[in-house]
Design an enzyme around this catalytic site. Structure first.
Site, mmCIF file in Angstrom:
data_model
loop_
_atom_site.group_PDB
_atom_site.id
_atom_site.type_symbol
_atom_site.label_atom_id
_atom_site.label_comp_id
_atom_site.label_asym_id
_atom_site.label_seq_id
_atom_site.Cartn_x
_atom_site.Cartn_y
_atom_site.Cartn_z
ATOM 1 N N ASP A 1 3.389 -0.164 -2.657
ATOM 2 C CA ASP A 1 4.334 0.932 -2.451
ATOM 3 C C ASP A 1 5.394 0.849 -3.540
ATOM 4 O O ASP A 1 5.712 -0.245 -4.018
ATOM 5 C CB ASP A 1 4.990 0.827 -1.075
ATOM 6 C CG ASP A 1 4.036 1.124 0.072
ATOM 7 O OD1 ASP A 1 3.076 1.894 -0.131
ATOM 8 O OD2 ASP A 1 4.264 0.601 1.177
ATOM 9 N N ASP B 1 0.361 7.773 0.606
ATOM 10 C CA ASP B 1 1.169 8.053 1.796
ATOM 11 C C ASP B 1 1.646 9.508 1.798
ATOM 12 O O ASP B 1 1.716 10.149 2.857
ATOM 13 C CB ASP B 1 2.380 7.128 1.868
ATOM 14 C CG ASP B 1 2.004 5.663 2.013
ATOM 15 O OD1 ASP B 1 0.901 5.366 2.519
ATOM 16 O OD2 ASP B 1 2.822 4.810 1.611
#
Length: 171
Positions: free
Chosen positions: A123, A139
């Site tokens: 991330d 995401d």
């Protein structure tokens, strides 16, 4: 004619998923190369930053270190979504639903690749202003597509449209 449309739909879907997954993996690769072991990079001061995080959990960091669970769940959910994609009637009305499923599949596959190959998901996008959990391109695909899907199911598609999808799957 119907069979040709189905083949074209699958080819288009698979190519779209491939492009989306490649974009996700490319951005994650850039984050590893330029952000790992580095200070966060502010894009908009005190609002948005690039910040490398290795997420061993699910959304928002829940269920840390449950990789086997995530892998099995992803495979099952992907199977269900692919079945729905296949059973949708070949009508223009169902195109938004099919496109939405492509984004969900691409996001799931993008994060699945990370989980299987590394044991965590990379991330790197962080909204500091609201202290939102760090996330990635996959995401974004899944989150936006789920909102669109909810809209389609609650507003756009009628009950009989949903029934048609389910009945086609039972042929």
């Amino acid at each position: 004619m119907m069979k040709q449309n189905k083949v074209t739909m699958w080819i288009t879907g698979i190519l779209s998923i491939l492009v989306l997954v490649l974009l996700d993996q490319y951005t994650k690769g850039l984050s590893v190369k330029y952000l790992k072991d580095q200070a966060d990079i502010p894009i908009i001061k005190d609002v948005f930053e690039l910040a490398y995080v290795e997420n061993r959990g699910a959304a928002f960091g829940m269920m840390q270190n449950k990789q086997t669970f995530f892998i099995i769940t992803t495979i099952l959910v992907l199977g269900l979504i692919l079945w729905i994609f296949h059973t949708m009637p070949m009508e223009k009305k169902f195109l938004p639903g099919r496109i939405t499923l492509v984004f969900i599949i691409a996001g799931a596959v993008g994060n699945f690749i990370d989980r299987v190959s590394q044991g965590f998901v990379v991330d790197f996008l962080y909204f500091k202003l609201i202290d939102f959990p760090v996330f990635n391109v996959a995401d974004i695909y899944v989150t936006c597509a789920v909102f669109v899907l909810a809209f389609l199911l609650l507003i756009y598609y009628k009950e009989e449209d949903i029934d048609r999808i389910m009945k086609m799957g039972r042929k």
